[in-house]
Design an enzyme around this catalytic site. Sequence first.
Site, PDB file in Angstrom:
ATOM      1  N   LYS A 262       0.851  -1.198   0.000  1.00 40.51           N
ATOM      2  CA  LYS A 262       0.000   0.000   0.000  1.00 40.51           C
ATOM      3  C   LYS A 262       0.879   1.238   0.000  1.00 40.51           C
ATOM      4  CE  LYS A 262      -3.253   2.550   2.965  1.00 40.51           C
ATOM      5  NZ  LYS A 262      -3.980   2.554   4.244  1.00 40.51           N
ATOM      6  N   ASP A 267      -2.846  10.496   3.335  1.00 41.50           N
ATOM      7  CA  ASP A 267      -4.231  10.057   3.452  1.00 41.50           C
ATOM      8  C   ASP A 267      -5.029  11.037   4.304  1.00 41.50           C
ATOM      9  OD1 ASP A 267      -6.584   8.686   3.430  1.00 41.50           O
ATOM     10  OD2 ASP A 267      -5.967   7.192   4.909  1.00 41.50           O
ATOM     11  N   LYS A 274     -10.728  12.630   7.593  1.00 43.45           N
ATOM     12  CA  LYS A 274     -10.260  12.245   8.916  1.00 43.45           C
ATOM     13  C   LYS A 274     -10.331  13.437   9.877  1.00 43.45           C
ATOM     14  CE  LYS A 274      -6.767   8.868   7.410  1.00 43.45           C
ATOM     15  NZ  LYS A 274      -7.244   7.704   8.148  1.00 43.45           N
ATOM     16  N   ASP A 285       1.411   6.506   5.402  1.00 46.16           N
ATOM     17  CA  ASP A 285       0.469   5.510   4.895  1.00 46.16           C
ATOM     18  C   ASP A 285       0.985   4.789   3.654  1.00 46.16           C
ATOM     19  OD1 ASP A 285      -1.881   4.205   5.494  1.00 46.16           O
ATOM     20  OD2 ASP A 285      -3.163   5.580   4.381  1.00 46.16           O
ATOM     21  N   ASP A 344     -12.319   6.683   3.246  1.00 46.63           N
ATOM     22  CA  ASP A 344     -11.148   6.508   4.107  1.00 46.63           C
ATOM     23  C   ASP A 344     -10.757   5.043   4.233  1.00 46.63           C
ATOM     24  OD1 ASP A 344      -9.038   7.371   5.671  1.00 46.63           O
ATOM     25  OD2 ASP A 344     -10.194   7.327   7.536  1.00 46.63           O
ATOM     26  N   GLU A 346      -9.512   3.403   1.808  1.00 46.54           N
ATOM     27  CA  GLU A 346      -8.962   3.493   0.459  1.00 46.54           C
ATOM     28  C   GLU A 346      -7.819   2.526   0.199  1.00 46.54           C
ATOM     29  OE1 GLU A 346      -5.769   4.863   2.557  1.00 46.54           O
ATOM     30  OE2 GLU A 346      -7.847   5.395   2.909  1.00 46.54           O
ATOM     31  N   ARG A 348      -7.406  -0.596   0.815  1.00 45.33           N
ATOM     32  CA  ARG A 348      -7.827  -1.882   0.263  1.00 45.33           C
ATOM     33  C   ARG A 348      -8.215  -1.764  -1.211  1.00 45.33           C
ATOM     34  NH1 ARG A 348     -12.239  -2.361   4.826  1.00 45.33           N
ATOM     35  NH2 ARG A 348     -10.512  -1.251   5.818  1.00 45.33           N
TER      36      ARG A 348
END
Length: 500
Positions: A262, A267, A274, A285, A344, A346, A348
Amino acid sequence: MAKSSEVTLEAISGELKKKPSDVVVIGVRQGADGPELAANPLSAKAAEALQASLTALGVTGAADQLHRLPGVDGLGADVIALAGLGKNDDGESLRRAAGSAVRQLAGTSTVTLSFPLADVAALAAVAEGAALGAYAFHEHRSSRDGLKTPVTTVRIHTELAGADGAKEALRRAAVVGRYVNSTRDLVNQPPNVLYPESFAAAAKDAAKPLPVKVTVWDEKRLEKEGFGGILGVGKGSSRPPRLVKVEYAPAKSRAHLALVGKGITFDTGGISLKPPANMDEMKSDMAGAATVLNTALAAAELGLPVTVTAWLCIAENMPSGTAQRPSDVMTVFGGKTVEVLNTDAEGRLVMADGLVAASQEQPDVIIDVATLTGAQLIALGDRTAGLMGHDGVTAALKASADAAGELMWPMPIPEELRPTLDSEVADLANIGARHGGMMTAAAFLREFVGSDATGETISWAHIDIAGPSFNNGSAYGYTPKKATGSALRTLLSYAETLAS
């Protein structure tokens, strides 16, 4: 992007005064009856006197404790440092003690470690700990005033200096240190410096000296070939996404390991924004992508007889007029559709594209690595990664993690979680049951793992490093503040088991 300075590792034997250094480090154990000076190069008289003074000096032998004392004749150093070994004599205790000492002795140039080493495996642990402890990230400082430069040379004083395997142990430790620290450098970069395009460029630059092929998908190629997960997440940013494939394929490969990482370079949560507190940490991230990149490069430098293909799924998740919305439906590479209920969730989505792409090559094993869920921290805390997937792979990864000194814990993917990902408008939704969210995310990823030539599902595991990849607390052992480089050593150890 600047690279971290690299420590030089040596193994030496004989009289220390012939190899002067700034500091000689001696170990102290936490014994049942108090602190115990470990085997050391001091004269018998000096060692006896020091042992008698340990309690008065406040020395306990606890992990991360370091006491500096004036040097004595014959050691070739002006300073002796007493490093806590803790209660155990295993490899990880030595690794942490070496890393802690080297980390705390930043500002000195040359350090000699004199710990009791029973075999070459113990030598390797000390060398690796030292390489991991010699790290700092100062790239964006306008002045170095008051900053301590990491130790540049570490000598390990041991009778094993000329033993079979000692030279290779030092070489491997140096390689591990180099690529863990490279991972830390990438994760520590601010998001205005490290974004999808610059991350892809950094991967290409890092691979140049090695027998590695790098392929980059820009936004046009991603759209043409249908990588809807990565494109969907990256839609809201002015910096378009990238997919990077890093391939090390030796001539006499014994297995093919695919790694999917990933790479969300920042993010915000997207439209599902968030909370502002601690959002600065979301530069980390992309730790999964940095980890798989550097694992592939380390395998190449070590010349492992294993094909390692790393897939870096890179995007920036931003809110804007072009960002994907909750209730949008996107089509992942390969054709499956996903209803986006929370932007959020995201990671995956980009990982789904990477898992399908990796599966098309039908590797022997796929392992994905991601800072995927806050639920991982709730379940396992800040230092232990979650390990999910096929039992054979997770068991082998757990053994590799134990050997490498990294904390990972196997978790199930309960079957009752999969139906919670059902969508009324698409093949599945990107969020499901909130309780057990780490395992629900793994159930989502599992949907995108393909089949091998026999039609069986490819062996797969998912590692959630949301907590262990970034250290918000104080430094400890060989682990610095901020980026840690977590999971690379486990992945490399696992690749070595495939090679054997």
